[in-house]
Structures are given as C-alpha cells and as structure tokens.
Design a protein around this motif. Structure first.
Motif, PDB file in Angstrom:
ATOM      1  N   SER A  24      -1.540  13.088  63.822  1.00 46.09           N
ATOM      2  CA  SER A  24      -1.149  11.586  64.185  1.00 46.09           C
ATOM      3  C   SER A  24       0.263  12.060  65.155  1.00 46.09           C
ATOM      4  CB  SER A  24      -0.642  10.827  63.047  1.00 46.09           C
ATOM      5  OG  SER A  24      -1.619  10.564  62.206  1.00 46.09           O
ATOM      6  N   SER A  36      -3.356   6.246  63.929  1.00 44.74           N
ATOM      7  CA  SER A  36      -4.389   7.364  63.710  1.00 44.74           C
ATOM      8  C   SER A  36      -3.995   7.628  62.203  1.00 44.74           C
ATOM      9  CB  SER A  36      -4.213   8.457  64.600  1.00 44.74           C
ATOM     10  OG  SER A  36      -2.681   8.959  64.415  1.00 44.74           O
ATOM     11  N   ILE A  37      -2.770   7.338  61.700  1.00 45.24           N
ATOM     12  CA  ILE A  37      -2.143   7.853  60.347  1.00 45.24           C
ATOM     13  C   ILE A  37      -3.223   6.574  59.622  1.00 45.24           C
ATOM     14  CG2 ILE A  37      -0.633   7.412  58.696  1.00 45.24           C
ATOM     15  CD1 ILE A  37       1.282   8.461  60.644  1.00 45.24           C
TER      16      ILE A  37
END
Length: 186
Positions: free
Chosen positions: A46, A151-152
């Motif tokens: 991330s 993205s996390i």
C-alpha cells in the motif's frame, strides 16, 4: 478562511478523480489478497502504491500537453498487458501446483510491477492535470493517500475472501487480474 465555491468544486473533483484512480488499486488488491498476503506485506504494498500514485501523475504533468494524446491509450494498453501477464501467470501457477513459482508481491520486482500496473492510468491523468489543478502538491498527495488506503482495503478484503475460497484463491485472484487487463485493452 472560507474557500470559494470554485476551490471547493475543484477539491471535490480531485477527490472524485482520486477515488476513481484508487478503485483500480482496490479491485486488483482483492485479486492479490486472495492468494494470501501478510499484514506487513499489505502495508508495504500500500505504501508503494501510494508513492506510485504520487509519482505517476507528476511524471505525466512533466510530459506536457503534446504527449497527452499519445500516452493516454499507450499507458492504458501497457497496464492492461501487464495485468494480463500477471493474471495468466497466477492462474497457471495455481493450476500447476507447487512446481511453478507465482507472482511474488514480496520481491522488489514483483512489488514494483504490481504498483506500476495499478498506477499507470495516473500517468495519463497527470498529463492533463497540469492544466486543471491549481495546487499540484495537494492534488498528488490526495491521489497517493487514496491509492494507498484503497489498496489496503482491497488487500484486506481479498485476504479475508481468500481464506473462504481456500486453495483456489490464487486462481480467482489471477482471473480478476486477467479481467481487468482485458478491460483496459478494450
């Protein structure tokens, strides 16, 4: 101090663009997360994606107005090809078993390739962004923050879904990457 309605409108537009660019990282993060990823790797991936979501628009801005018509389609096609290759390799690896090594997000090359594939569209956005945004630093920092946070979220969701799917998680993740690669090419 109150911002003018034009500044608020511009900020809202930038946030919407950041969400749209971050959705790629979210969706593809689900695919990668399904094959199993450690929490430390989620953090590393991330952060790198966030950095790429800052660097790529800046690179696009420096390329100028002339390159925008040229790079828009080329950048998207290159990202699509990368995703197809990564997805096909993941599906192949999961079907072949332990004999073939899969796409490895923990290596520098694999991490860079993944971050590049999800942030390549930021390059073409950056080319036109230089004419639009009044505060370039704030704009790219918002892009980076949304890219990293989304993205996390995608990696965590994929990790959770991957536990339910079991040994076929990597194949499903590869199919997701393949689908997005084909979508980029069409």
């Amino acid at each position: 101090m109150f911002a003018t309605s034009m500044e608020l409108g511009q900020l809202l537009t930038i946030i919407i663009m950041a969400i749209a660019l971050g959705l790629d990282a979210f969706s593809l993060g689900i695919g990668i997360g399904m094959k199993g990823v450690r929490l430390l790797d989620i953090l590393k991936i991330s952060i790198v994606i966030g950095i790429f979501h800052v660097i790529m628009p800046l690179m696009g801005m420096f390329m100028g107005h002339y390159a925008s018509s040229l790079l828009g389609n080329v950048a998207t096609a290159a990202g699509g090809c990368l995703l197809i290759l990564l997805g096909a390799h993941m599906v192949y690896s999961s079907l072949r078993g332990e004999d073939v090594s899969s796409f490895d997000h923990s290596t520098l090359w694999g991490l860079t390739l993944f971050a590049l594939s999800v942030s390549i569209d930021s390059l073409s956005v950056g080319v036109s962004l230089g004419m639009f945004a009044s505060d370039i630093v704030l704009t790219v920092l918002i892009f980076g923050a949304f890219g990293g946070l989304m993205s996390i979220a995608g990696l965590l969701l994929g990790r959770r879904v991957g536990n339910w799917v079991g040994e076929y998680g990597e194949a499903f993740g590869g199919l997701i990457l393949l689908a997005f690669g084909i979508k980029f090419l069409l």
